[in-house]
Design a protein around this motif. Structure first.
Motif, PDB file in Angstrom:
ATOM      1  N   UNK A  14     -11.458   6.130   8.993  1.00 37.92           N
ATOM      2  CA  UNK A  14     -12.816   5.916   8.489  1.00 37.92           C
ATOM      3  C   UNK A  14     -13.329   7.210   7.890  1.00 37.92           C
ATOM      4  N   UNK A  15     -14.320   7.077   7.037  1.00 39.42           N
ATOM      5  CA  UNK A  15     -15.073   8.199   6.499  1.00 39.42           C
ATOM      6  C   UNK A  15     -16.538   7.839   6.644  1.00 39.42           C
ATOM      7  N   UNK A  16     -17.275   8.670   7.375  1.00 42.18           N
ATOM      8  CA  UNK A  16     -18.697   8.429   7.626  1.00 42.18           C
ATOM      9  C   UNK A  16     -19.488   9.708   7.395  1.00 42.18           C
ATOM     10  N   UNK A  17     -20.764   9.573   7.040  1.00 45.46           N
ATOM     11  CA  UNK A  17     -21.599  10.780   6.901  1.00 45.46           C
ATOM     12  C   UNK A  17     -22.057  11.287   8.268  1.00 45.46           C
ATOM     13  N   UNK A  18     -22.120  12.622   8.376  1.00 48.25           N
ATOM     14  CA  UNK A  18     -22.654  13.207   9.607  1.00 48.25           C
ATOM     15  C   UNK A  18     -24.151  13.455   9.446  1.00 48.25           C
ATOM     16  N   UNK A  19     -24.749  14.135  10.406  1.00 53.09           N
ATOM     17  CA  UNK A  19     -26.190  14.378  10.393  1.00 53.09           C
ATOM     18  C   UNK A  19     -26.636  15.255   9.223  1.00 53.09           C
ATOM     19  N   UNK A  20     -25.686  15.955   8.594  1.00 57.69           N
ATOM     20  CA  UNK A  20     -26.003  16.779   7.427  1.00 57.69           C
ATOM     21  C   UNK A  20     -25.578  16.100   6.128  1.00 57.69           C
ATOM     22  N   UNK A  21     -25.244  14.834   6.234  1.00 59.89           N
ATOM     23  CA  UNK A  21     -24.813  13.996   5.115  1.00 59.89           C
ATOM     24  C   UNK A  21     -23.477  14.449   4.516  1.00 59.89           C
ATOM     25  N   UNK A  22     -22.686  15.182   5.305  1.00 62.52           N
ATOM     26  CA  UNK A  22     -21.324  15.534   4.894  1.00 62.52           C
ATOM     27  C   UNK A  22     -20.394  14.411   5.307  1.00 62.52           C
ATOM     28  N   UNK A  23     -19.434  14.100   4.464  1.00 60.21           N
ATOM     29  CA  UNK A  23     -18.473  13.037   4.744  1.00 60.21           C
ATOM     30  C   UNK A  23     -17.415  13.561   5.717  1.00 60.21           C
ATOM     31  N   UNK A  24     -17.186  12.830   6.797  1.00 63.18           N
ATOM     32  CA  UNK A  24     -16.203  13.203   7.805  1.00 63.18           C
ATOM     33  C   UNK A  24     -15.154  12.102   7.862  1.00 63.18           C
ATOM     34  N   UNK A  25     -13.877  12.505   7.724  1.00 67.79           N
ATOM     35  CA  UNK A  25     -12.767  11.555   7.696  1.00 67.79           C
ATOM     36  C   UNK A  25     -11.885  11.740   8.920  1.00 67.79           C
ATOM     37  N   UNK A  26     -11.610  10.642   9.613  1.00 65.70           N
ATOM     38  CA  UNK A  26     -10.792  10.722  10.828  1.00 65.70           C
ATOM     39  C   UNK A  26      -9.400  11.257  10.540  1.00 65.70           C
ATOM     40  N   UNK A  27      -8.729  10.752   9.506  1.00 67.52           N
ATOM     41  CA  UNK A  27      -7.362  11.196   9.216  1.00 67.52           C
ATOM     42  C   UNK A  27      -7.310  12.703   8.973  1.00 67.52           C
ATOM     43  N   UNK A  28      -8.301  13.229   8.275  1.00 69.93           N
ATOM     44  CA  UNK A  28      -8.338  14.668   8.012  1.00 69.93           C
ATOM     45  C   UNK A  28      -8.548  15.452   9.302  1.00 69.93           C
ATOM     46  N   UNK A  29      -9.441  14.973  10.163  1.00 68.64           N
ATOM     47  CA  UNK A  29      -9.653  15.638  11.452  1.00 68.64           C
ATOM     48  C   UNK A  29      -8.391  15.599  12.295  1.00 68.64           C
ATOM     49  N   UNK A  30      -7.751  14.427  12.365  1.00 66.76           N
ATOM     50  CA  UNK A  30      -6.567  14.241  13.210  1.00 66.76           C
ATOM     51  C   UNK A  30      -5.362  15.016  12.686  1.00 66.76           C
ATOM     52  N   UNK A  31      -5.329  15.337  11.413  1.00 63.55           N
ATOM     53  CA  UNK A  31      -4.221  16.119  10.871  1.00 63.55           C
ATOM     54  C   UNK A  31      -4.207  17.522  11.464  1.00 63.55           C
ATOM     55  N   UNK A  32      -5.376  17.964  11.911  1.00 64.73           N
ATOM     56  CA  UNK A  32      -5.536  19.325  12.420  1.00 64.73           C
ATOM     57  C   UNK A  32      -5.442  19.413  13.944  1.00 64.73           C
ATOM     58  N   UNK A  33      -6.021  18.417  14.637  1.00 63.05           N
ATOM     59  CA  UNK A  33      -6.029  18.408  16.104  1.00 63.05           C
ATOM     60  C   UNK A  33      -6.432  17.025  16.606  1.00 63.05           C
ATOM     61  N   UNK A  34      -6.324  16.813  17.901  1.00 60.54           N
ATOM     62  CA  UNK A  34      -6.744  15.536  18.469  1.00 60.54           C
ATOM     63  C   UNK A  34      -8.256  15.370  18.300  1.00 60.54           C
TER      64      UNK A  34
END
Length: 154
Positions: A14-34
């Motif tokens: 998924x890709x969702x906006x955070x509280x600062x309206x930045x797009x956060x993507x699960x696959x990108x986060x998971x590529x770096x760490x759990x």
């Protein structure tokens, strides 16, 4: 509500906006760490505030070289911005606002009856496989042992 996502399942991206309206993507986060996904019902509520304060107060356990944590709810980014600023939450609060609760539905933690996610906790590894999943009953606070069980696998 569909069944809670199971250990071993591929976590839906998924890709969702955070509280600062930045797009956060699960696959990108998971590529770096759990990634620890912390679903919560609504901002500005006592139980949710207490649970997310625990993450804030124990930040090194929830955000380190092997793990990052994001919280998700159906509130819009401006609401999450005000709440996170007031509470000192520095981790991403993701907005599953529209389509309403779509990510929570994919993970099996969305309450159709209430219109918001239940207190779900899902640990996703670097291959996007679910290593831990738990959900509290509607209206029930998250069992504090959930944090210890999830963190022990991170």
């Amino acid at each position: 509500m569909r069944d809670l996502i199971a250990v071993g399942d591929l976590a839906p991206d998924f890709t969702l906006p955070d509280q600062n309206n930045r797009r956060v993507n699960l696959a990108a986060l998971a590529a770096d760490r759990q990634v620890l996904l912390v679903f919560f019902p609504l901002a500005f509520t006592g139980n949710c505030e207490g649970e997310l304060a625990l993450i804030r107060d124990r930040e090194p356990e929830f955000d380190n070289e092997s793990l990052t944590t994001v919280a998700l709810s159906v509130g819009p980014p401006p609401t999450h911005k005000v709440w996170s600023s007031a509470q000192g939450f520095l981790f991403p609060l993701l907005s599953d606002f529209w389509p309403h609760g779509a990510v929570a539905q994919q993970y099996g933690v969305f309450s159709e009856q209430h219109g918001y996610p239940l207190r779900g906790t899902v640990l996703v590894d670097r291959d996007r496989r679910v290593r831990f999943s738990d959900v509290a009953e509607p209206g029930a606070p998250r069992d504090e042992t959930v944090w210890e069980r999830a963190l022990s696998l991170a």
